[in-house]
Design a protein around this motif. Structure first.
Motif, short mmCIF file in Angstrom:
data_model
loop_
_atom_site.label_atom_id
_atom_site.label_comp_id
_atom_site.label_asym_id
_atom_site.label_seq_id
_atom_site.Cartn_x
_atom_site.Cartn_y
_atom_site.Cartn_z
N VAL A 45 -16.58 -6.40 3.15
CA VAL A 45 -17.26 -6.17 5.02
C VAL A 45 -16.97 -7.41 5.79
O VAL A 45 -17.15 -7.13 7.17
N ARG A 49 -15.77 -7.00 8.68
CA ARG A 49 -16.50 -6.80 9.87
C ARG A 49 -16.19 -6.54 11.92
O ARG A 49 -16.32 -6.04 12.22
N PHE A 55 -18.01 1.38 7.98
CA PHE A 55 -17.14 1.62 6.92
C PHE A 55 -17.56 2.57 7.05
O PHE A 55 -18.32 3.18 7.36
N LEU A 74 -23.59 -3.63 2.59
CA LEU A 74 -23.22 -3.50 3.95
C LEU A 74 -23.13 -4.75 4.68
O LEU A 74 -23.82 -4.67 6.01
#
Ligand code: C5P
Length: 254
Positions: A45, A49, A55, A74
């Motif tokens: 992540v 990102r 995701f 996350l």
């Protein structure tokens, strides 16, 4: 106006607004985090990102790591909570209220749960702030026409996909998960505002693995996909960031 029509219009309006989150082609890519390794998920992540739209958290991750794992991995990044709820209406509504507390931007249910379940699901996500998009699963791509007959569903599979997609749309869902080869028929049947979330996407430079009937990201985009779910071609690459960038470049050129 009928409750069904009202639900359909509300869903379409919401889908339009939510799709404005797609500011660049890379925002269509959702990376599947199919792992129970929290440190690995968190690293992916952090690395990916800036290069993707979000995701996907599925049953493998969630059953082991739960909401705390989602939060830890996350760290506020957008995500699709892919738990495919299928139960009586009251239970699905409760599950979606619990899901909404994690603030996913996409959630899903099985369309074959029926109209009352779909309406209960739509009502439950309608209470959430922010309201996630409610996506339905039609026919699992692992089922062929013989499998459908074995569980008493009327095939052929493509007709059943369209039947369930229309049912989902009429009962307040914003879109469906579908295989790449279903995109064109679903776009024609359900219109431009119906959100199509497409796994089974394989860049030309990656191995298909166990996915059959694949399309490249550019082909899926041109066919009318909104979101592309891509796992191993990115997460399994020696350099996941470079892989995500290659996908983004391909989408930008499509
Ligand atoms: O690694 P890969 O790109 O195949 O991952 C695709 C993801 O999308 C996996 O999480 C898989 O479970 C999911 N999926 C799929 N095909 C479907 C529905 C979901 O591959 N028909």
């Amino acid at each position: 106006m009928s409750a069904t029509l009202t639900a359909t219009r509300a869903a379409a309006t919401h889908a339009t607004a939510t799709r404005q989150r797609i500011a660049r082609p890379a925002d269509r890519v959702l990376v599947a985090l199919d792992t129970t390794d929290l440190a690995l998920a968190r690293r992916l992540v952090e690395q990916l990102r800036p290069h993707v739209g979000g995701f996907k958290i599925g049953k493998e991750f969630f059953t082991r790591l739960g909401p705390q794992g989602v939060e830890a991995a996350l760290q506020g990044a957008p995500f699709f909570l892919d738990l495919k709820f299928h139960d009586i209406p009251n239970t699905v509504a409760g599950a979606l209220r619990s899901a909404a507390a994690m603030k996913p931007f996409l959630v899903n249910v099985h369309a074959s749960g029926g109209p009352a379940m779909l309406r209960a699901a739509a009502a439950a996500v309608g209470e959430a702030d922010p309201r996630p998009l409610l996506i339905a699963v039609t026919v699992l791509t692992s089922l062929d026409d013989d499998d459908l007959a074995a569980v008493g569903q009327q095939g052929p599979a493509e007709a059943q996909v369209l039947r369930l997609a229309r049912l989902a749309q009429a009962n307040g869902c914003d879109g469906v998960v579908a295989s790449p080869r279903e995109i064109a028929a679903l776009r024609a049947a359900c219109g431009p505002d119906f959100t199509l979330v497409i796994p089974g996407v394989r860049p030309a430079w990656s191995a298909a693995g166990d996915q059959k009937r694949v399309m490249t990201p550019a082909e899926a985009l041109r066919a009318g996909a909104d979101y592309l779910v891509i796992g191993r071609p990115i997460t399994g690459d020696a350099d996941p960031v470079a892989a995500a960038r290659r996908v983004a470049d391909e989408l930008a050129a499509a």
